[in-house]
Design a protein around this motif. Structure first.
Motif, PDB file in Angstrom:
ATOM      1  N   THR A 251       0.830  -1.208   0.000  1.00  0.00           N
ATOM      2  CA  THR A 251       0.000   0.000   0.000  1.00  0.00           C
ATOM      3  C   THR A 251       0.860   1.252   0.000  1.00  0.00           C
ATOM      4  O   THR A 251       0.592   2.210  -0.746  1.00  0.00           O
ATOM      5  CB  THR A 251      -0.920   0.005   1.236  1.00  0.00           C
ATOM      6  OG1 THR A 251      -1.730  -1.172   1.233  1.00  0.00           O
ATOM      7  CG2 THR A 251      -1.825   1.222   1.233  1.00  0.00           C
ATOM      8  N   ARG A 252       1.898   1.253   0.817  1.00  0.00           N
ATOM      9  CA  ARG A 252       2.793   2.410   0.897  1.00  0.00           C
ATOM     10  C   ARG A 252       3.525   2.640  -0.426  1.00  0.00           C
ATOM     11  O   ARG A 252       3.658   3.778  -0.890  1.00  0.00           O
ATOM     12  CB  ARG A 252       3.808   2.201   2.030  1.00  0.00           C
ATOM     13  CG  ARG A 252       4.735   3.406   2.232  1.00  0.00           C
ATOM     14  CD  ARG A 252       5.607   3.252   3.464  1.00  0.00           C
ATOM     15  NE  ARG A 252       6.546   2.142   3.328  1.00  0.00           N
ATOM     16  CZ  ARG A 252       6.479   1.008   3.989  1.00  0.00           C
ATOM     17  NH1 ARG A 252       5.469   0.788   4.835  1.00  0.00           N
ATOM     18  NH2 ARG A 252       7.384   0.058   3.817  1.00  0.00           N
ATOM     19  N   GLU A 253       3.988   1.557  -1.051  1.00  0.00           N
ATOM     20  CA  GLU A 253       4.717   1.697  -2.310  1.00  0.00           C
ATOM     21  C   GLU A 253       3.808   2.218  -3.428  1.00  0.00           C
ATOM     22  O   GLU A 253       4.248   3.023  -4.260  1.00  0.00           O
ATOM     23  CB  GLU A 253       5.331   0.347  -2.713  1.00  0.00           C
ATOM     24  CG  GLU A 253       6.455  -0.088  -1.783  1.00  0.00           C
ATOM     25  CD  GLU A 253       7.118  -1.375  -2.242  1.00  0.00           C
ATOM     26  OE1 GLU A 253       6.740  -1.892  -3.319  1.00  0.00           O
ATOM     27  OE2 GLU A 253       8.010  -1.865  -1.540  1.00  0.00           O
ATOM     28  N   ILE A 254       2.567   1.780  -3.434  1.00  0.00           N
ATOM     29  CA  ILE A 254       1.617   2.275  -4.435  1.00  0.00           C
ATOM     30  C   ILE A 254       1.365   3.761  -4.232  1.00  0.00           C
ATOM     31  O   ILE A 254       1.394   4.553  -5.190  1.00  0.00           O
ATOM     32  CB  ILE A 254       0.296   1.479  -4.356  1.00  0.00           C
ATOM     33  CG1 ILE A 254       0.511   0.049  -4.839  1.00  0.00           C
ATOM     34  CG2 ILE A 254      -0.801   2.161  -5.191  1.00  0.00           C
ATOM     35  CD1 ILE A 254      -0.677  -0.863  -4.610  1.00  0.00           C
ATOM     36  N   LYS A 255       1.138   4.170  -2.995  1.00  0.00           N
ATOM     37  CA  LYS A 255       0.857   5.579  -2.706  1.00  0.00           C
ATOM     38  C   LYS A 255       2.058   6.464  -3.024  1.00  0.00           C
ATOM     39  O   LYS A 255       1.894   7.595  -3.485  1.00  0.00           O
ATOM     40  CB  LYS A 255       0.443   5.738  -1.244  1.00  0.00           C
ATOM     41  CG  LYS A 255      -0.966   5.232  -0.946  1.00  0.00           C
ATOM     42  CD  LYS A 255      -1.369   5.518   0.489  1.00  0.00           C
ATOM     43  CE  LYS A 255      -2.804   5.078   0.754  1.00  0.00           C
ATOM     44  NZ  LYS A 255      -3.202   5.338   2.165  1.00  0.00           N
ATOM     45  N   GLN A 256       3.259   5.964  -2.791  1.00  0.00           N
ATOM     46  CA  GLN A 256       4.457   6.762  -3.083  1.00  0.00           C
ATOM     47  C   GLN A 256       4.534   7.112  -4.565  1.00  0.00           C
ATOM     48  O   GLN A 256       4.897   8.232  -4.936  1.00  0.00           O
ATOM     49  CB  GLN A 256       5.707   5.993  -2.651  1.00  0.00           C
ATOM     50  CG  GLN A 256       5.947   6.006  -1.145  1.00  0.00           C
ATOM     51  CD  GLN A 256       7.135   5.154  -0.747  1.00  0.00           C
ATOM     52  OE1 GLN A 256       7.630   4.323  -1.516  1.00  0.00           O
ATOM     53  NE2 GLN A 256       7.614   5.353   0.469  1.00  0.00           N
TER      54      GLN A 256
ATOM     55  N   GLN B 232       1.863   7.081  -6.694  1.00  0.00           N
ATOM     56  CA  GLN B 232       0.690   7.890  -7.030  1.00  0.00           C
ATOM     57  C   GLN B 232       0.847   9.337  -6.598  1.00  0.00           C
ATOM     58  O   GLN B 232       0.335  10.250  -7.253  1.00  0.00           O
ATOM     59  CB  GLN B 232      -0.557   7.274  -6.401  1.00  0.00           C
ATOM     60  CG  GLN B 232      -0.983   5.958  -7.032  1.00  0.00           C
ATOM     61  CD  GLN B 232      -2.150   5.313  -6.336  1.00  0.00           C
ATOM     62  OE1 GLN B 232      -2.399   5.555  -5.146  1.00  0.00           O
ATOM     63  NE2 GLN B 232      -2.891   4.480  -7.043  1.00  0.00           N
ATOM     64  N   GLN B 233       1.539   9.567  -5.495  1.00  0.00           N
ATOM     65  CA  GLN B 233       1.727  10.917  -4.978  1.00  0.00           C
ATOM     66  C   GLN B 233       3.062  11.521  -5.397  1.00  0.00           C
ATOM     67  O   GLN B 233       3.375  12.651  -5.032  1.00  0.00           O
ATOM     68  CB  GLN B 233       1.625  10.907  -3.448  1.00  0.00           C
ATOM     69  CG  GLN B 233       0.253  10.461  -2.942  1.00  0.00           C
ATOM     70  CD  GLN B 233       0.209  10.261  -1.442  1.00  0.00           C
ATOM     71  OE1 GLN B 233       1.222  10.437  -0.748  1.00  0.00           O
ATOM     72  NE2 GLN B 233      -0.952   9.898  -0.919  1.00  0.00           N
TER      73      GLN B 233
ATOM     74  N   GLU C 166      -9.187  -2.030  -4.329  1.00  0.00           N
ATOM     75  CA  GLU C 166      -9.025  -2.209  -2.896  1.00  0.00           C
ATOM     76  C   GLU C 166      -9.235  -3.650  -2.463  1.00  0.00           C
ATOM     77  O   GLU C 166      -8.621  -4.117  -1.507  1.00  0.00           O
ATOM     78  CB  GLU C 166      -9.990  -1.289  -2.137  1.00  0.00           C
ATOM     79  CG  GLU C 166      -9.663   0.188  -2.271  1.00  0.00           C
ATOM     80  CD  GLU C 166     -10.591   1.058  -1.449  1.00  0.00           C
ATOM     81  OE1 GLU C 166     -11.384   0.490  -0.664  1.00  0.00           O
ATOM     82  OE2 GLU C 166     -10.523   2.282  -1.587  1.00  0.00           O
TER      83      GLU C 166
ATOM     84  N   ARG D 216      -3.453  18.519  -5.984  1.00  0.00           N
ATOM     85  CA  ARG D 216      -4.450  17.487  -5.701  1.00  0.00           C
ATOM     86  C   ARG D 216      -5.447  17.469  -6.847  1.00  0.00           C
ATOM     87  O   ARG D 216      -5.817  18.521  -7.371  1.00  0.00           O
ATOM     88  CB  ARG D 216      -5.165  17.757  -4.376  1.00  0.00           C
ATOM     89  CG  ARG D 216      -4.348  17.422  -3.151  1.00  0.00           C
ATOM     90  CD  ARG D 216      -5.101  17.769  -1.880  1.00  0.00           C
ATOM     91  NE  ARG D 216      -6.443  17.187  -1.840  1.00  0.00           N
ATOM     92  CZ  ARG D 216      -7.297  17.366  -0.829  1.00  0.00           C
ATOM     93  NH1 ARG D 216      -6.944  18.120   0.217  1.00  0.00           N
ATOM     94  NH2 ARG D 216      -8.490  16.816  -0.858  1.00  0.00           N
TER      95      ARG D 216
END
Length: 449
Positions: free
Chosen positions: A10-15, A17-18, A30, A386
Motif C-alpha cells: 500500500t505504501r509503495e503504491i501511494k508513493q 501515485q503521490q 481495494e 491534488r
C-alpha cells in the motif's frame, strides 16, 4: 499475505501515485491489492516516446522476500515483442525479477520495491533498444548497425500503433469500420431507469488508465504527428519490418509500415475525444436536472473558489459557470504585472466530467497563446497538487501560465515549436519572448474589439 506485506505494498503504491514522476502510474482495486496495474510512458527522445506501456504485477505472499511477477500487457495480443527483454508473451527479463541472469548484486533484495522495478523496466526503453540484446557489445559490423536502425524504426511505428492508437480506440469505442460506439455513463445514456448500473467488478474490466491516456494524447498529439511526418519519408508504403537476428518462434515484432493509416487514425481519435468532451456538457446538464450529487458539489466548489478569490483580492482571475452548467467553467486570466503576460486577457475553458474526479478536467486556452505549456490547439498542460478539488486545478492553471523559469522536461511541454525556442540559444529565447508578447498584445486587441 501478512499485514506487514499489505502495508508495504500500500505504501509503495501511494508513493508512486503521490510522486512527481510523470512517466509512472499505478492502480489497484481495494479488494485485491496484490494485483496491480502499472503504466510506463515511453521516454522522450527514444522510439518509445510517449507510448503507453501497461504491465500487470502480482505480488507473492512472501513479499518483499521474493519479487513480484511482472507481465507486459501492451503486446498486441501476444504478437508484438517491444524489446529484446520484453517478450511478445509478456515476459520481462530483468535480473531483479529473477527472470534473467545478472551480475552479483543485481538480483532482487527486500530493499527494492515497485518503483525500482518500474524504473528498471523503463531503462530498457532506450534510444537504441538493440543494445539490450546479449552480445551487443560485440556488434560492430555494418550489418549490425543496419539492424539497429531498422529495429528503432519498427519500434517507433509499433509504439504509435500498438501503445498509443489501439488502447485509445478501445477506450473510446472506435470500431474498425470507423464508427464509434455511443458513450455509456451514469448520465445521458439510453438505459432504462430500472436497468442495472454499468459498473461493478463483475461487469466492467478494471481499466484505470483510460482517462490518463486521453489527457496525455491531447498533450502529445503534435509530437505524435511530427514523429509520423519525420519517419514516413524513410520507408516505402507497406514495407515489411526487418526481422532481427534474435527474433523468431512467435517472439518477434512482425508487420509492415503504414504511416498514412496511423495519421488517419490519430486524427480520428482526436476528433472523437473532442466529441466526448462536448458530450460531458450534455451529460452534465442531465446530472444537474436530476440534482445529482456531483452537479451540486461542483456548483458549491465554484462558489467557494469565487468567494476565496474575492477574499484574497485576486484580480488576475475571473471564474464563471457557462450557461448555468456546473460542468463548463470559463476562466478569464488577466496577465499579472511585471511578467511576460502583463496586460494580456485570456479566455480559458474548463470542461468537467460527470465522473469527476475519476475523469480529470480538460482545459483549453481559447485565446491564441504562444506558450510551451499550450498546444497549437489550445490544450493546456498543467499539474494540480491534488486532483480531487477544483481549487487546486484553478491554481495549477495559473501557475502553468506564469511559470517563467521551469526546468526542462519534455513530458510537460506540448508545443514543440515554442519548446525549441524556449530552451534554445539566447537568441531563440528572445524569439520566444517576442512571439509570446505578440500573442499577449493580440489578446488585448481581441478583448476590446
Amino acid at each position: 499475505m501478512s499485514d506487514q506485506a499489505i502495508l508495504r505494498i500500500t505504501r509503495e503504491i501511494k508513493q508512486i501515485q503521490q510522486g512527481t514522476d510523470l512517466s509512472l502510474a499505478v492502480a489497484c482495486q481495494e479488494s485485491d491489492i496484490r494485483n496491480v496495474k502499472a503504466l510506463i510512458v515511453g521516454p522522450p527522445e527514444s522510439p518509445y516516446e510517449f507510448g503507453f506501456f501497461e504491465f500487470s504485477i502480482k505480488f507473492p505472499k512472501d513479499y518483499p522476500a521474493s519479487p513480484p511477477n511482472v507481465k507486459a500487457t501492451t503486446t498486441n495480443g501476444g504478437r508484438c515483442r517491444f524489446n529484446p527483454n520484453i517478450y511478445a508473451g509478456g515476459k520481462v527479463c530483468l535480473s531483479i525479477l529473477g527472470t534473467w541472469r545478472g551480475e552479483s548484486g543485481e538480483q532482487w533484495s527486500s530493499a527494492q520495491g515497485l518503483e525500482s522495478i518500474l524504473i528498471s523496466i523503463q531503462s530498457l526503453m532506450s534510444a537504441n533498444p538493440y543494445e539490450n540484446e546479449p552480445g551487443f557489445e560485440n556488434a560492430k559490423s555494418s550489418a549490425d548497425k543496419k539492424y539497429m536502425a531498422q529495429y528503432v524504426a519498427k519500434i517507433r511505428h509499433e509504439t504509435l500503433r500498438v501503445a498509443v492508437i489501439q488502447p485509445l480506440e478501445e477506450s473510446l469505442g472506435i470500431q474498425s469500420d470507423g464508427t464509434v460506439l455511443p458513450p455509456t455513463g451514469e448520465y445521458g445514456s439510453d438505459e432504462d431507469e430500472d436497468s442495472e448500473p454499468l459498473f461493478g467488478d463483475d461487469k466492467v474490466p478494471f481499466e484505470p488508465f483510460n482517462d490518463l491516456r486521453k489527457r496525455r494524447f491531447l498533450w502529445y498529439y503534435e509530437s505524435y504527428m511530427q514523429a509520423i511526418d519525420a519517419a514516413e519519408p524513410n520507408v516505402q508504403p507497406k514495407q515489411a519490418f526487418e526481422r532481427m537476428p534474435f527474433e523468431g518462434g512467435g517472439n518477434s515484432m512482425d508487420g509492415h509500415f503504414d504511416y498514412p493509416e496511423l495519421k488517419r487514425r490519430m486524427i480520428f481519435i482526436k476528433e472523437t475525444i473532442a466529441n466526448e468532451t462536448k458530450n460531458w456538457a450534455i451529460e452534465g446538464l442531465a446530472a444537474k436536472e436530476q440534482e445529482a450529487g456531483i452537479a451540486v458539489n461542483l456548483q458549491r466548489q465554484h462558489e467557494q473558489i469565487v468567494e476565496d478569490l474575492k477574499h484574497k483580492k485576486n484580480f488576475t482571475v475571473d471564474l464563471v459557470i457557462v450557461d448555468g452548467n456546473p460542468f463548463v467553467w470559463e476562466l478569464t486570466y488577466f496577465g499579472r504585472p511585471m511578467t511576460h503576460l502583463d496586460g494580456g486577457i485570456f479566455k480559458i475553458r474548463i470542461a468537467l466530467s460527470p465522473r469527476f474526479p475519476d475523469e480529470q478536467p480538460r482545459v483549453f486556452v481559447e485565446t491564441p497563446l504562444f506558450h510551451h505549456r499550450v498546444s497549437k490547439d489550445g490544450v493546456l498542460c498543467y499539474f494540480p497538487q491534488r486532483s480531487d478539488e477544483m481549487k487546486y486545478h484553478v491554481e495549477a492553471i495559473v501557475e502553468a501560465l506564469e511559470e517563467e523559469s521551469p526546468p526542462y522536461d519534455p513530458r510537460t511541454t506540448v508545443n514543440p515549436e515554442a519548446t525549441k525556442l524556449f530552451w534554445g540559444s539566447p537568441e531563440d529565447k528572445k524569439k520566444y519572448n517576442r512571439a509570446l508578447r505578440r500573442s499577449v498584445e493580440r489578446s488585448t486587441e481581441e478583448a476590446f474589439a
